[in-house]
Design an enzyme around this catalytic site. Sequence first.
Site, PDB file in Angstrom:
ATOM      1  N   GLU A 311       0.826  -1.211   0.000  1.00 18.11           N
ATOM      2  CA  GLU A 311       0.000   0.000   0.000  1.00 18.11           C
ATOM      3  C   GLU A 311       0.857   1.256   0.000  1.00 18.11           C
ATOM      4  O   GLU A 311       0.812   2.048   0.940  1.00 18.11           O
ATOM      5  CB  GLU A 311      -0.884   0.025   1.249  1.00 18.11           C
ATOM      6  CG  GLU A 311      -1.804  -1.148   1.407  1.00 18.11           C
ATOM      7  CD  GLU A 311      -2.301  -1.292   2.842  1.00 18.11           C
ATOM      8  OE1 GLU A 311      -1.697  -0.739   3.771  1.00 18.11           O
ATOM      9  OE2 GLU A 311      -3.307  -1.986   3.011  1.00 18.11           O
ATOM     10  N   PRO A 312       1.656   1.482  -1.011  1.00 17.81           N
ATOM     11  CA  PRO A 312       2.495   2.679  -1.009  1.00 17.81           C
ATOM     12  C   PRO A 312       1.697   3.944  -1.278  1.00 17.81           C
ATOM     13  O   PRO A 312       0.772   3.936  -2.089  1.00 17.81           O
ATOM     14  CB  PRO A 312       3.480   2.413  -2.158  1.00 17.81           C
ATOM     15  CG  PRO A 312       2.730   1.522  -3.092  1.00 17.81           C
ATOM     16  CD  PRO A 312       1.825   0.669  -2.234  1.00 17.81           C
ATOM     17  N   ARG A 314       3.197   7.689  -0.038  1.00 15.70           N
ATOM     18  CA  ARG A 314       4.236   8.709  -0.134  1.00 15.70           C
ATOM     19  C   ARG A 314       5.252   8.449  -1.247  1.00 15.70           C
ATOM     20  O   ARG A 314       5.629   9.361  -1.983  1.00 15.70           O
ATOM     21  CB  ARG A 314       4.972   8.762   1.216  1.00 15.70           C
ATOM     22  CG  ARG A 314       6.028   9.850   1.337  1.00 15.70           C
ATOM     23  CD  ARG A 314       6.890   9.610   2.586  1.00 15.70           C
ATOM     24  NE  ARG A 314       6.100   9.238   3.735  1.00 15.70           N
ATOM     25  CZ  ARG A 314       5.620  10.095   4.633  1.00 15.70           C
ATOM     26  NH1 ARG A 314       5.904  11.370   4.530  1.00 15.70           N
ATOM     27  NH2 ARG A 314       4.875   9.679   5.642  1.00 15.70           N
ATOM     28  N   ARG A 358       3.150  19.339   7.924  1.00 19.57           N
ATOM     29  CA  ARG A 358       4.075  18.300   8.385  1.00 19.57           C
ATOM     30  C   ARG A 358       5.203  18.817   9.274  1.00 19.57           C
ATOM     31  O   ARG A 358       5.649  18.121  10.163  1.00 19.57           O
ATOM     32  CB  ARG A 358       4.625  17.501   7.197  1.00 19.57           C
ATOM     33  CG  ARG A 358       3.531  16.656   6.528  1.00 19.57           C
ATOM     34  CD  ARG A 358       4.067  15.666   5.521  1.00 19.57           C
ATOM     35  NE  ARG A 358       4.878  14.640   6.143  1.00 19.57           N
ATOM     36  CZ  ARG A 358       6.204  14.604   6.154  1.00 19.57           C
ATOM     37  NH1 ARG A 358       6.902  15.557   5.557  1.00 19.57           N
ATOM     38  NH2 ARG A 358       6.841  13.642   6.753  1.00 19.57           N
ATOM     39  N   CYS A 389      -1.130  32.720  12.377  1.00 16.01           N
ATOM     40  CA  CYS A 389      -0.905  33.312  13.685  1.00 16.01           C
ATOM     41  C   CYS A 389      -0.414  32.269  14.692  1.00 16.01           C
ATOM     42  O   CYS A 389      -1.081  31.975  15.684  1.00 16.01           O
ATOM     43  CB  CYS A 389      -2.195  33.958  14.178  1.00 16.01           C
ATOM     44  SG  CYS A 389      -2.877  35.080  12.966  1.00 16.01           S
TER      45      CYS A 389
HETATM   46  C1  LIG Z   1      -0.789   5.676   5.518  1.00 24.87           C
HETATM   47  C2  LIG Z   1      -0.889   4.246   5.217  1.00 24.87           C
HETATM   48  C3  LIG Z   1      -0.263   3.733   4.090  1.00 24.87           C
HETATM   49  C4  LIG Z   1       0.624   4.557   3.186  1.00 24.87           C
HETATM   50  O1  LIG Z   1       1.797   4.933   3.837  1.00 24.87           O
HETATM   51  P1  LIG Z   1       2.953   5.690   3.033  1.00 24.87           P
HETATM   52  O2  LIG Z   1       3.941   6.044   4.081  1.00 24.87           O
HETATM   53  O3  LIG Z   1       2.332   6.883   2.412  1.00 24.87           O
HETATM   54  O4  LIG Z   1       3.469   4.735   2.007  1.00 24.87           O
HETATM   55  C5  LIG Z   1      -0.445   2.393   3.799  1.00 24.87           C
HETATM   56  N1  LIG Z   1      -1.209   1.604   4.593  1.00 24.87           N
HETATM   57  C6  LIG Z   1      -1.823   2.072   5.687  1.00 24.87           C
HETATM   58  C7  LIG Z   1      -2.643   1.155   6.506  1.00 24.87           C
HETATM   59  C8  LIG Z   1      -1.690   3.405   6.038  1.00 24.87           C
HETATM   60  O5  LIG Z   1      -2.295   3.862   7.147  1.00 24.87           O
END
Ligand SMILES: *Cc1c(COP(=O)(O)O)cnc(C)c1O
Length: 472
Positions: A311-312, A314, A358, A389
């Site tokens: 699940e990439p 970023r 961030r 502010c």
């Molecule tokens: C946020 C998240 C991701 C993605 O993480 P990245 O750091 O953006 O790759 C994948 N899986 C789950 C469950 C997340 O909460």
Amino acid sequence: MSHPLAPDWLHQPADANALSVALWPANVSRNASGEVEIGGVSVSQIARQVGTPVYVVDGGDLDNRAKAVRDALSPPFAAHGMAVTCYYATKALLSADIVKLVMAHGFGADVSTMGELRWALAAGMNPHHIEFLGNNKSVPEIRAAVEAGVGTIVVDSIQEIARVNDVATTLGVSQEVAIRVNTGVHASTHEYLATAREDQKFGIARSDLDSAAEHIAGASNLTLIGLHSHIGSQIFVADGFVEAAKRLLVDYARLQQHHPLRMLNLGGGFGIPYTEADPVVDLHALATELADAVVATSQELGIALPDIAFEPGRSVVGPSGVTLYEVGTTKQVAVSTDSGDATRLYVSVDGGMSDNLRAALYHADYTPIIASRVSNESPALVRVVGKHCESGDIVVDAGYLPADVTPGDLVLVAATGAYCHSLASNYNVVGRPALVIAQGGEIHTSLRAETLEDIMGRDVGLGLGGTPGEKT
Ligand SMILES: *Cc1c(COP(=O)(O)O)cnc(C)c1O
């Protein structure tokens, strides 16, 4: 020599105009007049056309990057006959264009709210390629997901199992589910921590897995297909993933004796460089190490190799996006340090924590440049701050810009493609900036800027015509 207020990791560049190859998208470069172009469009043209601040995605870079992420993650597993599914984590950055682009490279979508679900579906994502996660999904959210026909619901608590089953039963469908496991592995940037049971809200403890699997097996309309783990974010090395995969496989092998498991989801979290001090992850090498560990562990346990999911977020969109700001004021601030007095140059830009939370939220570091011109001045240590502010309203805590940085200069901040627009707010009644995609000498608006009418329209008392809407 470094500035006394500079953090240890930050080195003064020889040339403050230079664009580091590792940090900037592939199609960001300076043209003959010294101005930065993104996808062949100059920053002054972008500022004229859509204003500042604005998120700019290098479309060509994103296209190559999405493909590169898939090409890095899949083959090391495919070489052993394991199928790999990549779900793009929509929370990193969500727009129809982004969804379509990742779909074109074979990604599904990972969503965790009604909003992300509806948006991904509206953008044309195949529901079977959607995975729905979250530690507190509401019944309406579960219903929407099951009704849409999402491929997998990742259950995060024992209580949720009955909720999902009730919905599936009412709708008369069978729903595949996976279990998010609290593996006890938590990866920070360069190391992983393994505690007996990690003290965090996500997932089901390993000791409760058998019971959770029994609940699912006993549920009329659910099928348990796999185990899931996501160990953190901005991770550069494989060891935490390897450790989590090994633990998951032990549980997977045991549960498989009674349940039709076929899939191991190893989550996202691959790190990207935000500054010169951050490494570039060799994702293919990381995936190879992980694939080898999955194969070896599966052999030890005597089980067939599982299908794999990732699940990439970023690593797909982060490095391809930049934020363009205009400088409004600059200020030399005297600071006394242990080694004497020093000054820090504060550079205020026309956005801030409302478009990039961030730095305030995670003390994240970023890298700025002056994009509208080159300068022969030597680099000065700066802190790029916003217009809000709050003294914590910081965009770049520490960086170097040419010492003559001045109002009207356009400043570009690298690697803002992920978790900047999605974490944006209306603090101080500032509209969220537009997101444009620059490619082939043109810009295309993917998300228009939020207007004051959008924001003030919610105030029923102002009588601007807004109607009390439906809550999502
Ligand atoms: C946020 C998240 C991701 C993605 O993480 P990245 O750091 O953006 O790759 C994948 N899986 C789950 C469950 C997340 O909460």
